[in-house]
Design an enzyme around this catalytic site. Structure first.
Site, PDB file in Angstrom:
ATOM      1  N   TYR A 132      14.165   1.229   9.324  1.00 11.61           N
ATOM      2  CA  TYR A 132      14.963   0.989   8.116  1.00 11.61           C
ATOM      3  C   TYR A 132      16.432   1.382   8.220  1.00 11.61           C
ATOM      4  CZ  TYR A 132      11.060  -0.340   5.109  1.00 11.61           C
ATOM      5  OH  TYR A 132      10.009  -1.007   4.525  1.00 11.61           O
ATOM      6  N   LYS A 142       1.861   4.249  15.998  1.00 14.45           N
ATOM      7  CA  LYS A 142       1.403   3.185  16.904  1.00 14.45           C
ATOM      8  C   LYS A 142       1.914   3.524  18.301  1.00 14.45           C
ATOM      9  CE  LYS A 142      -0.586  -0.750  17.856  1.00 14.45           C
ATOM     10  NZ  LYS A 142      -2.068  -0.855  17.918  1.00 14.45           N
ATOM     11  N   ASP A 200      -3.150   0.388  12.912  1.00 18.39           N
ATOM     12  CA  ASP A 200      -4.160  -0.664  12.702  1.00 18.39           C
ATOM     13  C   ASP A 200      -5.506  -0.042  12.333  1.00 18.39           C
ATOM     14  OD1 ASP A 200      -4.141   0.370  15.295  1.00 18.39           O
ATOM     15  OD2 ASP A 200      -4.608  -1.540  16.281  1.00 18.39           O
ATOM     16  N   ASP A 224       5.428   2.104   4.394  1.00 18.97           N
ATOM     17  CA  ASP A 224       5.641   1.038   3.415  1.00 18.97           C
ATOM     18  C   ASP A 224       4.394   0.172   3.309  1.00 18.97           C
ATOM     19  OD1 ASP A 224       7.053  -0.789   1.700  1.00 18.97           O
ATOM     20  OD2 ASP A 224       7.178  -2.138   3.434  1.00 18.97           O
ATOM     21  N   ASP A 263       0.976   0.000   0.157  1.00 14.77           N
ATOM     22  CA  ASP A 263       0.562  -1.157  -0.653  1.00 14.77           C
ATOM     23  C   ASP A 263      -0.952  -1.309  -0.563  1.00 14.77           C
ATOM     24  OD1 ASP A 263       3.192  -1.784  -1.413  1.00 14.77           O
ATOM     25  OD2 ASP A 263       2.900  -3.934  -1.097  1.00 14.77           O
TER      26      ASP A 263
HETATM   27  C1  IPM Z   1       9.130   0.063  -1.225  1.00 22.52           C
HETATM   28  C2  IPM Z   1       9.769  -1.292  -1.146  1.00 22.52           C
HETATM   29  C3  IPM Z   1      11.076  -1.208  -0.355  1.00 22.52           C
HETATM   30  C4  IPM Z   1      10.736  -0.705   1.037  1.00 22.52           C
HETATM   31  C5  IPM Z   1      11.858  -2.523  -0.286  1.00 22.52           C
HETATM   32  C6  IPM Z   1      12.186  -3.046  -1.669  1.00 22.52           C
HETATM   33  C7  IPM Z   1      13.107  -2.407   0.557  1.00 22.52           C
HETATM   34  O1  IPM Z   1       8.886  -2.216  -0.582  1.00 22.52           O
HETATM   35  O2  IPM Z   1       9.754   0.989  -1.761  1.00 22.52           O
HETATM   36  O3  IPM Z   1       7.981   0.231  -0.787  1.00 22.52           O
HETATM   37  O4  IPM Z   1      10.411  -1.497   1.936  1.00 22.52           O
HETATM   38  O5  IPM Z   1      10.814   0.496   1.252  1.00 22.52           O
HETATM   39 MN    MN Z   2       6.887  -1.424  -0.210  1.00 20.29          MN
END
Ligand code: IPM
Ligand code: MN
Length: 356
Positions: free
Chosen positions: A137, A189, A221, A245, A249
């Site tokens: 990042y 990884k 993974d 990240d 999710d």
């Molecule tokens: C998060 C989001 C951000 C990230 C994006 C919007 C840049 O997905 O905070 O998880 O990838 O960190």
């Molecule tokens: Mn995210």
């Protein structure tokens, strides 16, 4: 009475509506638990950029540095070049305020929220510590021969020993303090990304200082597989920026959806950023359908950071109780109108402050 200075950037899409509900809850909690929130709203958003050409002016950024914390609704708008607003606002806060920890709890409040068969709240209760200022990042990328057949595109992952160590150390401290299984899993990884050998070495060195904490190691993974198969294996996990990240999710879905997942971008002792994990969901903007629960829980994390533990716990426990008693069904768009969820949480929090 303690006063906390809070900067608020409601942002794009559903950001403003979920932020409004979160602050109705936070204001009620402030009244009930006896502290003050001194709020400053900032208009920075994609629409503001389209209207004025400004993203986050330096003077306003400097103001935020003097505050207790920053709350962000959501950023992202399909009308604007991919990544521009994300880097101008979210990444700017993370990097320029050196918010090196992205703490993302994955906690199942009620069995009915979970898509996994046979898993309940006892099985899904972990915290992902995502390193938040390095890795993929940093923005270090480039193109050569742009637009031509032989175009080259590079994106560099960057890790420093100090950056890895402070994230890993926080994971161990958290495992010690949170009253879980006292287990830290390293997720990387290193078998493919050989530079992540640094993570393995630093993790081993820090682990040696915490003999009371057991450790595990999964490649990303395999970690995805384990999260779905045996989520109970995790207590605290520490990982690099991009993997954190992605896996959070996945974790959000185990909790019931992105509408419930909250996060804290922290530099201990300095102004820090609190936000729902979800994005701006532009299709739902202004429809009063998005769940504000993730934003409300991000607010609860903010209060904890500000030293208002009692109020923070009251908000989280209220949300848990609303799910377990079926007054909240879930966090999908069709489940409840945005404002009704806010009202429900507010009235429950106020009830705590009313002598029986
Ligand atoms: C998060 C989001 C951000 C990230 C994006 C919007 C840049 O997905 O905070 O998880 O990838 O960190
Ligand atoms: Mn995210």
């Amino acid at each position: 009475m303690a006063t906390h200075d809070i900067a608020i950037i409601p942002g794009d899409g559903i950001g403003p509506e979920v932020t409004a509900e979160a602050f109705r809850v936070l204001d009620a909690a402030a009244e009930v638990f006896g502290f003050e929130l001194n709020k400053t709203h900032y208009p920075f958003s994609s629409q503001h950029f389209l209207d004025t050409g400004e993203i986050w002016p330096d003077a306003a950024f400097e103001e935020v540095k003097g505050m207790g914390s920053l709350f962000l609704g959501a950023i992202g708008d399909p009308r604007i070049e991919v990544g521009k607003m994300e880097f101008g606002i979210i990444a700017r806060a993370r990097f320029d305020l050196d918010l090196y920890l992205n703490v993302r709890p994955i906690k199942l409040y009620d069995e009915r929220l979970c898509p996994l068969k046979g898993k309940g709240p006892a099985d899904i209760d972990m915290v992902i510590v995502r390193e938040n200022t390095e890795g993929a990042y940093t923005g270090m990328h480039g193109f050569a021969h742009k637009g031509q057949d032989l175009e080259v595109a590079t994106q560099t992952m960057v890790w420093t020993r100090a950056g890895v160590e402070r994230a890993v150390r926080h994971a161990f401290e958290l495992a010690r303090s949170r009253g879980g299984r006292k287990h830290v899993t390293l997720i990387d990884k290193a078998n493919a990304l050989r530079a992540q050998d640094l993570w393995m070495r630093v993790f081993a060195l820090v682990a040696a200082e915490y003999p009371d904490i057991s450790t595990g190691h999964d490649y990303i993974d395999a970690a995805c597989m384990r999260m779905v198969d045996t989520p109970e294996d995790f207590d605290v996990a520490v990982t690099s920026n991009l993997f954190g990240d992605i896996i959070t999710d996945l974790g959000a879905m185990l909790q019931g959806g992105l509408g419930i997942a909250a996060s804290a971008n922290i530099h201990p002792g300095q102004v820090s950023l609190f936000e729902p994990v979800h994005g701006s969901f532009p299709e739902a903007a202004g429809k009063n359908t998005a769940s504000p629960i993730a934003a409300i829980l991000a607010g609860s994390m903010m209060l904890d950071f500000l030293g208002e533990q009692e109020a923070s716990n009251a908000i989280e426990n209220t949300v848990i109780d609303l799910f377990r008693s079926s007054r909240l069904k879930g966090v999908r768009a069709a489940d409840h109108p945005t404002n009704e969820v806010g009202e429900l949480v507010v009235s429950e929090v106020r009830r705590l402050g009313t002598p029986a």
